[in-house]
Design a protein around this motif. Structure first.
Motif, PDB file in Angstrom:
ATOM      1  N   GLU A  14      66.950 -14.339 -18.731  1.00 27.68           N
ATOM      2  CA  GLU A  14      67.647 -15.123 -17.710  1.00 27.68           C
ATOM      3  C   GLU A  14      66.697 -15.451 -16.567  1.00 27.68           C
ATOM      4  O   GLU A  14      65.699 -14.764 -16.336  1.00 27.68           O
ATOM      5  CB  GLU A  14      68.897 -14.407 -17.226  1.00 27.68           C
ATOM      6  N   LYS A  15      67.018 -16.495 -15.848  1.00 32.24           N
ATOM      7  CA  LYS A  15      66.129 -17.036 -14.824  1.00 32.24           C
ATOM      8  C   LYS A  15      65.754 -16.006 -13.758  1.00 32.24           C
ATOM      9  O   LYS A  15      64.600 -15.949 -13.323  1.00 32.24           O
ATOM     10  CB  LYS A  15      66.776 -18.251 -14.166  1.00 32.24           C
ATOM     11  N   GLU A  16      66.696 -15.169 -13.329  1.00 32.96           N
ATOM     12  CA  GLU A  16      66.412 -14.171 -12.296  1.00 32.96           C
ATOM     13  C   GLU A  16      65.373 -13.153 -12.776  1.00 32.96           C
ATOM     14  O   GLU A  16      64.521 -12.724 -11.998  1.00 32.96           O
ATOM     15  CB  GLU A  16      67.690 -13.471 -11.846  1.00 32.96           C
ATOM     16  N   ASN A  17      65.435 -12.756 -14.042  1.00 35.76           N
ATOM     17  CA  ASN A  17      64.438 -11.825 -14.585  1.00 35.76           C
ATOM     18  C   ASN A  17      63.066 -12.478 -14.653  1.00 35.76           C
ATOM     19  O   ASN A  17      62.044 -11.839 -14.385  1.00 35.76           O
ATOM     20  CB  ASN A  17      64.846 -11.335 -15.972  1.00 35.76           C
ATOM     21  N   LYS A  19      61.992 -14.891 -12.656  1.00 38.46           N
ATOM     22  CA  LYS A  19      61.512 -14.963 -11.269  1.00 38.46           C
ATOM     23  C   LYS A  19      60.995 -13.604 -10.798  1.00 38.46           C
ATOM     24  O   LYS A  19      59.938 -13.514 -10.172  1.00 38.46           O
ATOM     25  CB  LYS A  19      62.638 -15.421 -10.340  1.00 38.46           C
ATOM     26  N   TYR A  20      61.758 -12.527 -11.092  1.00 41.11           N
ATOM     27  CA  TYR A  20      61.373 -11.182 -10.669  1.00 41.11           C
ATOM     28  C   TYR A  20      60.027 -10.793 -11.282  1.00 41.11           C
ATOM     29  O   TYR A  20      59.154 -10.262 -10.593  1.00 41.11           O
ATOM     30  CB  TYR A  20      62.443 -10.165 -11.064  1.00 41.11           C
ATOM     31  N   THR A  23      57.202 -12.729  -9.602  1.00 44.53           N
ATOM     32  CA  THR A  23      56.973 -12.234  -8.237  1.00 44.53           C
ATOM     33  C   THR A  23      56.228 -10.907  -8.242  1.00 44.53           C
ATOM     34  O   THR A  23      55.378 -10.657  -7.395  1.00 44.53           O
ATOM     35  CB  THR A  23      58.321 -12.053  -7.500  1.00 44.53           C
ATOM     36  N   GLY A  76      70.749 -22.523  -8.988  1.00 43.58           N
ATOM     37  CA  GLY A  76      70.722 -21.417  -9.949  1.00 43.58           C
ATOM     38  C   GLY A  76      70.987 -21.872 -11.379  1.00 43.58           C
ATOM     39  O   GLY A  76      70.539 -21.249 -12.308  1.00 43.58           O
ATOM     40  N   GLU A 117      60.784 -22.268 -14.045  1.00 40.64           N
ATOM     41  CA  GLU A 117      60.664 -20.919 -14.619  1.00 40.64           C
ATOM     42  C   GLU A 117      60.815 -20.964 -16.142  1.00 40.64           C
ATOM     43  O   GLU A 117      60.059 -20.330 -16.868  1.00 40.64           O
ATOM     44  CB  GLU A 117      61.737 -19.988 -14.034  1.00 40.64           C
TER      45      GLU A 117
END
Length: 185
Positions: A14-17, A19-20, A23, A76, A117
């Motif tokens: 997923e996109k948040e993973n 990005k994390y 980073t 998102g 991403e």
């Protein structure tokens, strides 16, 4: 603990993973969900893109008459380009079975626009590093299966977080002890 690489299945893409991991300078070895890379349609349901016109063309050769972008940028969720077709042509089309629904007021074809991403992750999926690391994933799955099926890590035997943590620690301890004994032989 320094973490360089995380290996997982498509559920972790997923996109948040993504990005994390970017980073925190972690390589995320997880294939993108097929709905992102190829969309939710079968190959025979896909239309062809005409680069010169910048529009999609259906199987019968009818080109979309207009294009609209849907979704807000940076919310998102990925945006989509929706291509609208002339409904009068669809009503008379030889290929309308499975494509045009009788009584429909419009015919559209939507294409998801990949985020930066997702595009970067798709490119990373093609690298030799990714391919080499993803071949090691079966080892993790085999160990997880052993934990669940042979050492009781599939269902909690007591209630509460402490009980679950203790059960997990004991299962992992047992598996590691077995591995140590096997290596000592």
């Amino acid at each position: 603990m320094e973490i360089e690489t995380v290996i997982g299945d498509a559920a972790y893409s997923e996109k948040e993973n993504i990005k994390y991991s970017k980073t925190n300078n972690i390589k995320l070895v997880t294939k993108l969900n097929p709905s992102i890379t190829q969309g939710n349609r079968k190959k025979e349901d896909e239309f062809n893109f005409n680069k010169d016109a910048g529009m999609y063309v259906c199987k019968a050769g009818h080109m979309a008459i207009r294009k609209a972008r849907q979704g807000k940028k940076g919310q998102g969720r990925n945006q989509t380009d929706t291509y609208h077709f002339d409904i009068e042509k669809c009503k008379r089309c030889l290929f309308k079975d499975g494509c045009y629904k009788e009584g429909a007021k419009n015919k559209t074809y939507s294409v998801s626009i990949k985020s930066n991403e997702h595009t970067e992750q798709a490119n990373f999926q093609e690298s030799d590093y990714f391919k080499g690391k993803s071949k090691e994933r079966y080892k993790i799955e085999a160990k997880n299966s052993e934990l669940k099926h042979r050492h009781g890590y599939d269902v909690a035997s007591s209630s509460g977080l402490i009980g679950m943590e203790l059960q997990g620690a004991m299962a992992i301890f047992s598996v590691n002890l077995k591995r140590i004994l096997k290596l000592m032989e």
